[in-house]
Design an enzyme around this catalytic site. Structure first.
Site, PDB file in Angstrom:
ATOM      1  N   ARG A 153      15.590 -30.779  32.746  1.00  0.00           N
ATOM      2  CA  ARG A 153      15.652 -30.202  31.484  1.00  0.00           C
ATOM      3  C   ARG A 153      15.163 -31.334  30.608  1.00  0.00           C
ATOM      4  NH1 ARG A 153      20.966 -29.716  34.231  1.00  0.00           N
ATOM      5  NH2 ARG A 153      21.521 -27.777  34.235  1.00  0.00           N
ATOM      6  N   ARG A 250      10.443 -25.312  33.884  1.00  0.00           N
ATOM      7  CA  ARG A 250      11.739 -25.517  34.908  1.00  0.00           C
ATOM      8  C   ARG A 250      11.744 -24.098  35.554  1.00  0.00           C
ATOM      9  NH1 ARG A 250      16.897 -27.920  35.464  1.00  0.00           N
ATOM     10  NH2 ARG A 250      18.787 -26.594  35.386  1.00  0.00           N
ATOM     11  N   HIS A 273      22.419 -26.885  38.872  1.00  0.00           N
ATOM     12  CA  HIS A 273      23.273 -25.676  38.609  1.00  0.00           C
ATOM     13  C   HIS A 273      24.593 -25.956  39.166  1.00  0.00           C
ATOM     14  CE1 HIS A 273      19.823 -22.767  37.749  1.00  0.00           C
ATOM     15  NE2 HIS A 273      20.094 -23.599  36.511  1.00  0.00           N
ATOM     16  N   TYR A 282      16.566 -16.427  40.012  1.00  0.00           N
ATOM     17  CA  TYR A 282      15.083 -16.504  40.437  1.00  0.00           C
ATOM     18  C   TYR A 282      14.842 -15.785  41.591  1.00  0.00           C
ATOM     19  CZ  TYR A 282      15.184 -20.210  37.226  1.00  0.00           C
ATOM     20  OH  TYR A 282      15.442 -21.131  35.948  1.00  0.00           O
TER      21      TYR A 282
END
Length: 301
Positions: A153, A250, A273, A282
């Site tokens: 991030r 990301r 996560h 994804y």
């Protein structure tokens, strides 16, 4: 505009609880506080007088105003957490949010830059190295490479410290959301770009510079807003409709890993996560690509 009686002191206690005991980021704490202030003004009564119909009325009003389902979901989570805490602490007799439900969140499939798009973005930043002798260009290239290589991030990249870089293991130690620490791999091109920037970093650093890897032009820690501008500029030519900026990189990193055969649990760990359900988006992205390829290529699609 003043809050109804009973809210101000309770809000301050709850904010302290979120910060000290739950370890939420300052950004999340501010968002939750703002949500609760809005709720208090909408209801017009003290916390102990808030009812389930009043909460539903608040959600209905924000939905009518065009709030996204993700925003409504966050606010439902916020009031559930607040009233659950207040009930456990004995500050309210009943928890009006116990039966409050959130709208089903739509699964958004992010359009990510392709591998070729990312290569072009990195090449465009690299080309600037030959245009002058500005050490900040080395910083910009290292930032983009690190974000794409490790899926950080932008806040994590800006708070990365010099001691967090492990060259031998080609890895970074990252402090993520909720103060959770994780180790992520660092690719060879990213390590090479990072070394080039760290070689030039002393030219930007001053006696009061922090020990963060990335610095601003004046020697302070790099501001996430500046980092976003850098990455948006680098990825401006990405594929049409693709999400650019740090979060786009990301998304791209995760999608390209899964495309290449990486398992979901490993990608979850790299992204930081807390739940694998978040990472599963994804797999939906790659499945959608397979369906598109099938529709375009199969004679009986």
């Amino acid at each position: 505009m003043e809050l109804p009686p009973g809210w101000s002191a309770l809000l301050e206690d709850y904010v302290a609880h979120l910060d000290a005991e739950r370890g939420l980021s300052p950004h999340t704490v501010r968002a939750y506080r703002g949500d609760l202030v809005e709720l208090a003004r909408h209801c017009g009564v003290g916390p102990a007088e808030v009812t389930l119909p009043a909460l539903r009325s608040w959600l209905s009003a924000m939905t009518d105003a065009g709030a996204a389902s993700s925003t409504v979901q966050r606010r439902v989570a916020c009031v559930r957490g607040f009233f659950g805490w207040a009930r456990r602490e004995g500050l309210v007799a009943e928890d009006p949010a116990a039966r409050l439900t959130a709208p089903r969140r739509r699964r958004h499939l992010p359009r990510v830059p392709s591998r070729a798009d990312v290569d072009l973005s990195l090449a465009s930043v690299s080309a600037r190295l030959s245009e002058g002798d500005n050490p900040l260009v080395h910083r910009d290239l290292a930032l983009v490479e690190v974000l794409y290589s490790s899926g950080l991030r932008v806040s994590e990249a800006c708070s990365l410290r010099l001691r967090d870089v492990d060259r031998e293991r080609r890895a970074l130690t990252v402090l993520g959301k909720g103060g959770k620490e994780r180790t992520v791999p660092l690719g060879v091109p990213a390590l090479r770009a990072l070394d080039a920037w760290l070689h030039r970093r002393p030219e930007v650093a001053g006696p009061r510079s922090p020990e963060t890897v990335f610095l601003g032009a004046r020697g302070g820690a790099m501001d996430p807003r500046v980092a976003r501008r850098v990455v948006h500029a680098a990825t401006a030519g990405a594929g049409r409709g693709a999400e650019t900026g740090p979060h786009g990189l990301r998304h791209a990193m995760a999608t390209h890993l899964i495309d290449g055969g990486a398992d979901l649990r490993s990608v979850q760990e790299m992204l930081g996560h807390s739940s694998v359900a978040t990472t599963q988006i994804y797999t939906h992205v790659t499945s959608e690509r397979l369906r598109q390829a099938f529709r375009q290529a199969h004679p009986r699609a």
